[in-house]
Design an enzyme around this catalytic site. Sequence first.
Site, PDB file in Angstrom:
ATOM      1  N   ASP A   8     -20.512 -40.421  28.330  1.00  0.00           N
ATOM      2  CA  ASP A   8     -20.422 -41.051  27.013  1.00  0.00           C
ATOM      3  C   ASP A   8     -19.921 -42.479  27.201  1.00  0.00           C
ATOM      4  O   ASP A   8     -18.783 -42.686  27.637  1.00  0.00           O
ATOM      5  CB  ASP A   8     -19.452 -40.234  26.151  1.00  0.00           C
ATOM      6  CG  ASP A   8     -19.209 -40.812  24.776  1.00  0.00           C
ATOM      7  OD1 ASP A   8     -19.664 -41.940  24.480  1.00  0.00           O
ATOM      8  OD2 ASP A   8     -18.527 -40.137  23.983  1.00  0.00           O
ATOM      9  N   ILE A   9     -20.731 -43.456  26.886  1.00  0.00           N
ATOM     10  CA  ILE A   9     -20.382 -44.867  27.117  1.00  0.00           C
ATOM     11  C   ILE A   9     -19.130 -45.294  26.347  1.00  0.00           C
ATOM     12  O   ILE A   9     -18.435 -46.207  26.763  1.00  0.00           O
ATOM     13  CB  ILE A   9     -21.590 -45.796  26.822  1.00  0.00           C
ATOM     14  CG1 ILE A   9     -21.397 -47.153  27.509  1.00  0.00           C
ATOM     15  CG2 ILE A   9     -21.818 -45.928  25.314  1.00  0.00           C
ATOM     16  CD1 ILE A   9     -22.640 -47.988  27.596  1.00  0.00           C
ATOM     17  N   ASN A  22     -29.289 -52.453  16.519  1.00  0.00           N
ATOM     18  CA  ASN A  22     -30.481 -52.816  15.746  1.00  0.00           C
ATOM     19  C   ASN A  22     -30.303 -54.253  15.279  1.00  0.00           C
ATOM     20  O   ASN A  22     -29.240 -54.842  15.447  1.00  0.00           O
ATOM     21  CB  ASN A  22     -30.722 -51.830  14.589  1.00  0.00           C
ATOM     22  CG  ASN A  22     -29.554 -51.785  13.619  1.00  0.00           C
ATOM     23  OD1 ASN A  22     -29.059 -52.810  13.170  1.00  0.00           O
ATOM     24  ND2 ASN A  22     -29.097 -50.588  13.299  1.00  0.00           N
ATOM     25  N   VAL A  31     -26.456 -44.261  20.255  1.00  0.00           N
ATOM     26  CA  VAL A  31     -25.345 -44.943  20.910  1.00  0.00           C
ATOM     27  C   VAL A  31     -24.735 -46.004  19.985  1.00  0.00           C
ATOM     28  O   VAL A  31     -23.518 -46.217  19.989  1.00  0.00           O
ATOM     29  CB  VAL A  31     -25.781 -45.554  22.268  1.00  0.00           C
ATOM     30  CG1 VAL A  31     -26.710 -46.719  22.109  1.00  0.00           C
ATOM     31  CG2 VAL A  31     -24.579 -45.940  23.101  1.00  0.00           C
ATOM     32  N   ASP A  32     -25.542 -46.652  19.172  1.00  0.00           N
ATOM     33  CA  ASP A  32     -25.065 -47.670  18.235  1.00  0.00           C
ATOM     34  C   ASP A  32     -24.037 -47.067  17.278  1.00  0.00           C
ATOM     35  O   ASP A  32     -22.929 -47.589  17.121  1.00  0.00           O
ATOM     36  CB  ASP A  32     -26.262 -48.252  17.467  1.00  0.00           C
ATOM     37  CG  ASP A  32     -25.919 -49.492  16.649  1.00  0.00           C
ATOM     38  OD1 ASP A  32     -24.864 -50.097  16.878  1.00  0.00           O
ATOM     39  OD2 ASP A  32     -26.739 -49.854  15.792  1.00  0.00           O
ATOM     40  N   SER A 119     -33.373 -48.529  24.340  1.00  0.00           N
ATOM     41  CA  SER A 119     -34.693 -48.287  23.730  1.00  0.00           C
ATOM     42  C   SER A 119     -35.297 -46.914  24.011  1.00  0.00           C
ATOM     43  O   SER A 119     -36.395 -46.628  23.549  1.00  0.00           O
ATOM     44  CB  SER A 119     -35.714 -49.373  24.114  1.00  0.00           C
ATOM     45  OG  SER A 119     -35.450 -50.567  23.409  1.00  0.00           O
ATOM     46  N   GLY A 121     -34.137 -43.918  23.101  1.00  0.00           N
ATOM     47  CA  GLY A 121     -33.856 -42.902  22.085  1.00  0.00           C
ATOM     48  C   GLY A 121     -34.874 -42.994  20.962  1.00  0.00           C
ATOM     49  O   GLY A 121     -36.078 -42.843  21.184  1.00  0.00           O
ATOM     50  N   TYR A 123     -36.132 -45.433  19.583  1.00  0.00           N
ATOM     51  CA  TYR A 123     -37.137 -46.490  19.746  1.00  0.00           C
ATOM     52  C   TYR A 123     -38.299 -46.052  20.624  1.00  0.00           C
ATOM     53  O   TYR A 123     -39.297 -46.755  20.733  1.00  0.00           O
ATOM     54  CB  TYR A 123     -36.501 -47.767  20.282  1.00  0.00           C
ATOM     55  CG  TYR A 123     -35.722 -48.564  19.235  1.00  0.00           C
ATOM     56  CD1 TYR A 123     -35.438 -48.040  17.980  1.00  0.00           C
ATOM     57  CD2 TYR A 123     -35.285 -49.840  19.505  1.00  0.00           C
ATOM     58  CE1 TYR A 123     -34.730 -48.769  17.032  1.00  0.00           C
ATOM     59  CE2 TYR A 123     -34.579 -50.586  18.566  1.00  0.00           C
ATOM     60  CZ  TYR A 123     -34.306 -50.036  17.334  1.00  0.00           C
ATOM     61  OH  TYR A 123     -33.614 -50.768  16.401  1.00  0.00           O
TER      62      TYR A 123
END
Length: 168
Positions: A8-9, A22, A31-32, A119, A121, A123
């Site tokens: 987990d980042i 985004n 993640v965002d 990108s 996920g 995207y």
Amino acid sequence: MIEVIKGDITTIAADAIVNAANTSLLGGGGVDGAIHRAGGKAILEDCIKIKNKQGGCKVGEAVITTAGNLPAKYVIHTVGPKWNGGQSNEASLLAACYRNSLFLALKNDAKSIAFPNISTGIYGYPKEAAATIAVDTVREFLGRQDQIDKVLFVCFDKENFMLYDKLL
């Protein structure tokens, strides 16, 4: 110098962690959303200031904010391309995400930086192609400087972890 982990980042102690943001910079899914939730309102407040100043962040570009409650110094927000069959300059835009994030890390004296799988996920970028671009771009960038000591690819899922592990 380059490592890969499955994790987990938002738990990574690095000078900078990268957010797959985004264009609005106001948080989202994946993640965002996780970075915004874990980092707290300080990240969103910085993002709002950037949005008000320059209208957000374009695909391929990157901006930097505080890391709020995260164990990092900074969050570098970059906007990856949405996959459109490879017909819309996606590869060069994705490479630009990594280059521009690394450039911001250098500019802010970050010695360590952690990347998610940008990108891949919602995207829809094909994971193997995205991993190859990420690793190649980071290796090329690191070959031209000596200030960044560590780049970490943080993979949330096993498939991405296995792809990066094989490439590295």
